[in-house]
Design a protein around this motif. Structure first.
Motif, PDB file in Angstrom:
ATOM      1  N   ASP A 166       0.831  -1.203   0.000  1.00 44.04           N
ATOM      2  CA  ASP A 166       0.000   0.000   0.000  1.00 44.04           C
ATOM      3  C   ASP A 166       0.869   1.258   0.000  1.00 44.04           C
ATOM      4  O   ASP A 166       0.598   2.212  -0.742  1.00 44.04           O
ATOM      5  CB  ASP A 166      -0.915  -0.009   1.223  1.00 44.04           C
ATOM      6  CG  ASP A 166      -1.898   1.146   1.228  1.00 44.04           C
ATOM      7  OD1 ASP A 166      -2.960   1.022   0.592  1.00 44.04           O
ATOM      8  OD2 ASP A 166      -1.598   2.182   1.862  1.00 44.04           O
ATOM      9  N   LEU A 167       1.900   1.271   0.805  1.00 43.96           N
ATOM     10  CA  LEU A 167       2.804   2.422   0.856  1.00 43.96           C
ATOM     11  C   LEU A 167       3.539   2.604  -0.461  1.00 43.96           C
ATOM     12  O   LEU A 167       3.756   3.732  -0.923  1.00 43.96           O
ATOM     13  CB  LEU A 167       3.799   2.258   2.001  1.00 43.96           C
ATOM     14  CG  LEU A 167       3.233   2.418   3.417  1.00 43.96           C
ATOM     15  CD1 LEU A 167       4.242   1.940   4.450  1.00 43.96           C
ATOM     16  CD2 LEU A 167       2.845   3.865   3.687  1.00 43.96           C
ATOM     17  N   GLU A 168       3.918   1.502  -1.075  1.00 42.73           N
ATOM     18  CA  GLU A 168       4.622   1.557  -2.347  1.00 42.73           C
ATOM     19  C   GLU A 168       3.744   2.167  -3.441  1.00 42.73           C
ATOM     20  O   GLU A 168       4.223   2.935  -4.291  1.00 42.73           O
ATOM     21  CB  GLU A 168       5.064   0.147  -2.750  1.00 42.73           C
ATOM     22  CG  GLU A 168       5.764   0.058  -4.093  1.00 42.73           C
ATOM     23  CD  GLU A 168       7.115   0.753  -4.104  1.00 42.73           C
ATOM     24  OE1 GLU A 168       7.501   1.270  -5.173  1.00 42.73           O
ATOM     25  OE2 GLU A 168       7.782   0.791  -3.046  1.00 42.73           O
ATOM     26  N   LYS A 169       2.445   1.862  -3.423  1.00 37.19           N
ATOM     27  CA  LYS A 169       1.526   2.364  -4.447  1.00 37.19           C
ATOM     28  C   LYS A 169       1.070   3.797  -4.190  1.00 37.19           C
ATOM     29  O   LYS A 169       0.571   4.458  -5.104  1.00 37.19           O
ATOM     30  CB  LYS A 169       0.294   1.458  -4.524  1.00 37.19           C
ATOM     31  CG  LYS A 169       0.575   0.065  -5.034  1.00 37.19           C
ATOM     32  CD  LYS A 169      -0.701  -0.717  -5.271  1.00 37.19           C
ATOM     33  CE  LYS A 169      -1.498  -0.913  -3.999  1.00 37.19           C
ATOM     34  NZ  LYS A 169      -2.699  -1.767  -4.190  1.00 37.19           N
ATOM     35  N   ASN A 170       1.224   4.276  -2.989  1.00 39.08           N
ATOM     36  CA  ASN A 170       0.703   5.594  -2.633  1.00 39.08           C
ATOM     37  C   ASN A 170       1.306   6.702  -3.488  1.00 39.08           C
ATOM     38  O   ASN A 170       2.510   6.735  -3.739  1.00 39.08           O
ATOM     39  CB  ASN A 170       0.999   5.874  -1.155  1.00 39.08           C
ATOM     40  CG  ASN A 170       0.693   7.315  -0.789  1.00 39.08           C
ATOM     41  OD1 ASN A 170      -0.412   7.795  -0.995  1.00 39.08           O
ATOM     42  ND2 ASN A 170       1.688   8.003  -0.258  1.00 39.08           N
ATOM     43  N   GLN A 171       0.458   7.638  -3.912  1.00 44.28           N
ATOM     44  CA  GLN A 171       0.900   8.780  -4.716  1.00 44.28           C
ATOM     45  C   GLN A 171       0.720  10.110  -3.994  1.00 44.28           C
ATOM     46  O   GLN A 171       1.000  11.167  -4.564  1.00 44.28           O
ATOM     47  CB  GLN A 171       0.108   8.807  -6.029  1.00 44.28           C
ATOM     48  CG  GLN A 171       0.301   7.581  -6.898  1.00 44.28           C
ATOM     49  CD  GLN A 171       1.720   7.448  -7.415  1.00 44.28           C
ATOM     50  OE1 GLN A 171       2.322   8.414  -7.873  1.00 44.28           O
ATOM     51  NE2 GLN A 171       2.271   6.242  -7.325  1.00 44.28           N
ATOM     52  N   LYS A 172       0.252  10.081  -2.763  1.00 42.84           N
ATOM     53  CA  LYS A 172      -0.013  11.307  -2.022  1.00 42.84           C
ATOM     54  C   LYS A 172       1.203  11.706  -1.190  1.00 42.84           C
ATOM     55  O   LYS A 172       2.000  10.867  -0.782  1.00 42.84           O
ATOM     56  CB  LYS A 172      -1.231  11.136  -1.115  1.00 42.84           C
ATOM     57  CG  LYS A 172      -2.511  10.765  -1.857  1.00 42.84           C
ATOM     58  CD  LYS A 172      -2.944  11.880  -2.812  1.00 42.84           C
ATOM     59  CE  LYS A 172      -4.243  11.520  -3.511  1.00 42.84           C
ATOM     60  NZ  LYS A 172      -4.709  12.612  -4.405  1.00 42.84           N
ATOM     61  N   GLY A 173       1.306  13.010  -0.914  1.00 42.17           N
ATOM     62  CA  GLY A 173       2.468  13.513  -0.191  1.00 42.17           C
ATOM     63  C   GLY A 173       2.455  13.208   1.287  1.00 42.17           C
ATOM     64  O   GLY A 173       3.427  12.693   1.850  1.00 42.17           O
ATOM     65  N   LEU A 174       1.351  13.521   1.946  1.00 45.00           N
ATOM     66  CA  LEU A 174       1.247  13.297   3.386  1.00 45.00           C
ATOM     67  C   LEU A 174       0.653  11.919   3.663  1.00 45.00           C
ATOM     68  O   LEU A 174      -0.330  11.524   3.033  1.00 45.00           O
ATOM     69  CB  LEU A 174       0.374  14.370   4.035  1.00 45.00           C
ATOM     70  CG  LEU A 174       1.009  15.744   4.234  1.00 45.00           C
ATOM     71  CD1 LEU A 174      -0.036  16.754   4.671  1.00 45.00           C
ATOM     72  CD2 LEU A 174       2.139  15.680   5.264  1.00 45.00           C
ATOM     73  N   ILE A 175       1.242  11.204   4.610  1.00 45.02           N
ATOM     74  CA  ILE A 175       0.745   9.879   4.982  1.00 45.02           C
ATOM     75  C   ILE A 175       0.495   9.862   6.482  1.00 45.02           C
ATOM     76  O   ILE A 175       1.393  10.166   7.280  1.00 45.02           O
ATOM     77  CB  ILE A 175       1.753   8.771   4.623  1.00 45.02           C
ATOM     78  CG1 ILE A 175       2.144   8.844   3.145  1.00 45.02           C
ATOM     79  CG2 ILE A 175       1.159   7.404   4.952  1.00 45.02           C
ATOM     80  CD1 ILE A 175       3.287   7.913   2.782  1.00 45.02           C
ATOM     81  N   PHE A 176      -0.728   9.499   6.861  1.00 45.83           N
ATOM     82  CA  PHE A 176      -1.097   9.359   8.266  1.00 45.83           C
ATOM     83  C   PHE A 176      -1.498   7.903   8.511  1.00 45.83           C
ATOM     84  O   PHE A 176      -2.308   7.355   7.763  1.00 45.83           O
ATOM     85  CB  PHE A 176      -2.279  10.259   8.617  1.00 45.83           C
ATOM     86  CG  PHE A 176      -2.024  11.729   8.399  1.00 45.83           C
ATOM     87  CD1 PHE A 176      -1.283  12.461   9.311  1.00 45.83           C
ATOM     88  CD2 PHE A 176      -2.521  12.379   7.277  1.00 45.83           C
ATOM     89  CE1 PHE A 176      -1.054  13.815   9.120  1.00 45.83           C
ATOM     90  CE2 PHE A 176      -2.302  13.727   7.071  1.00 45.83           C
ATOM     91  CZ  PHE A 176      -1.567  14.458   8.010  1.00 45.83           C
ATOM     92  N   VAL A 177      -0.946   7.302   9.558  1.00 49.00           N
ATOM     93  CA  VAL A 177      -1.255   5.913   9.877  1.00 49.00           C
ATOM     94  C   VAL A 177      -1.909   5.852  11.258  1.00 49.00           C
ATOM     95  O   VAL A 177      -1.552   6.622  12.161  1.00 49.00           O
ATOM     96  CB  VAL A 177       0.006   5.028   9.845  1.00 49.00           C
ATOM     97  CG1 VAL A 177      -0.350   3.574  10.145  1.00 49.00           C
ATOM     98  CG2 VAL A 177       0.688   5.124   8.483  1.00 49.00           C
ATOM     99  N   PHE A 178      -2.841   4.913  11.409  1.00 48.57           N
ATOM    100  CA  PHE A 178      -3.624   4.788  12.634  1.00 48.57           C
ATOM    101  C   PHE A 178      -3.658   3.332  13.087  1.00 48.57           C
ATOM    102  O   PHE A 178      -3.689   2.412  12.273  1.00 48.57           O
ATOM    103  CB  PHE A 178      -5.062   5.277  12.407  1.00 48.57           C
ATOM    104  CG  PHE A 178      -5.141   6.661  11.846  1.00 48.57           C
ATOM    105  CD1 PHE A 178      -5.368   7.750  12.669  1.00 48.57           C
ATOM    106  CD2 PHE A 178      -4.966   6.877  10.479  1.00 48.57           C
ATOM    107  CE1 PHE A 178      -5.416   9.030  12.146  1.00 48.57           C
ATOM    108  CE2 PHE A 178      -5.017   8.162   9.943  1.00 48.57           C
ATOM    109  CZ  PHE A 178      -5.238   9.246  10.788  1.00 48.57           C
TER     110      PHE A 178
END
Length: 286
Positions: A166-178
């Motif tokens: 999922d992280l590898e595919k992400n294209q967004k700048g900010l990442i928030f994890v919960f």
């Protein structure tokens, strides 16, 4: 963690005088709203906090688990979750939930959660709606499951592989994890959080650093705490109504978090108490 007396005064003033909609979007984080009443919910505190969150004009809320004190009795468990859901829905704010150990009381618990809530279904096989991710404007959001039945505090290989993909595919700048469990507990749950399996916890944190996750929000310990590990913030916000675990000066106060995200990749994160007073505030950027 820095409490309000140590916060940069200029930043506080900026936050307080800015109109509620200055951010491109905003969301709130809340955790541990349970208690030991017949409903399994601290309704008084939860409603007071939801009133404050509603006034913040957030786009959505994210819950980090332990919404209720659960039960091994299927009907009781389901009814408590339904009551919790109905309380939130009255405020007409979209919300996303994660599970904590008190939601997972029996082999049937995960399916009970799925029957009450409709969460994104892009998680790994066997964990649909419990593990998931979604995008909102310029940010990516990931919900982890730290309360897998019979494997509390362990993320497991399936979840870790899904997370990396999922992280590898992400294209967004900010990442928030919960997630529910802290990776680095500070109080009563040392040894009964993700640190119980420290090798996998360290692997998780290495992924956060590699993919530039900025904040991991969690609950479990009934207090507020902010710490940084390897350039990634951990924010424990578990003050939604569960019995407080520490004196106020050590974070033992009812709390919630408001995150204001700008298009330029910056985010202002404010921690507030049940009265809406700012207790901590800090800024991140991509």
């Amino acid at each position: 963690m820095k409490i309000i007396k140590n916060i940069n005064i200029a930043l506080i003033v900026f936050f307080l005088i800015t109109q509620p909609c200055f951010a491109d979007f905003r969301f709130a984080v809340l955790g541990d709203t349970r208690d030991y009443s017949s409903d399994g919910i601290n309704v008084r505190v939860m409603k007071a906090i939801l009133e404050k969150i509603k006034a913040e004009n957030v786009d959505f809320i994210i819950i980090t688990g332990d919404m209720i004190t659960g039960s091994t009795k299927t009907d009781v468990h389901r009814n408590r979750l339904k009551k919790w859901k109905s309380l939130v829905e009255k405020y007409k704010m979209p919300f996303y939930v994660g599970v904590g150990n008190h939601e997972i009381e029996s082999e049937a618990s995960e399916d009970i959660v799925r029957s009450v809530f409709e969460m994104p279904e892009n998680g790994p096989s066997g964990f649909k709606e419990l593990i998931y991710s979604f995008d909102y404007k310029n940010a990516h959001f990931i919900m982890l499951d730290t309360a897998i039945f019979n494997s509390f505090h362990a993320l497991g290989r399936v979840q870790m592989e899904w997370l990396e993909e999922d992280l590898e595919k992400n294209q967004k700048g900010l990442i928030f994890v919960f997630g529910h469990d802290p990776a680095y507990p500070v109080h009563s749950h040392m040894g009964s959080s993700l640190d119980k399996y420290s090798i996998q916890r360290d692997e998780l944190w290495s992924l956060f650093e590699q993919y530039k996750v900025r904040v991991y929000f969690c609950g479990h310990e009934h207090l507020y705490n902010r710490s940084m590990h390897g350039g990634v913030y951990q924010v424990i916000t578990a003050g939604g109504g569960a019995p407080l675990a520490a004196p106020e000066k050590k974070g033992g106060f009812y709390n919630f978090v408001v995150v204001e995200v700008k298009d330029d990749g910056q985010a202002l994160i404010a921690v507030k108490d049940i009265k809406g007073s700012v207790k901590d505030i800090f800024n991140i950027e991509y």
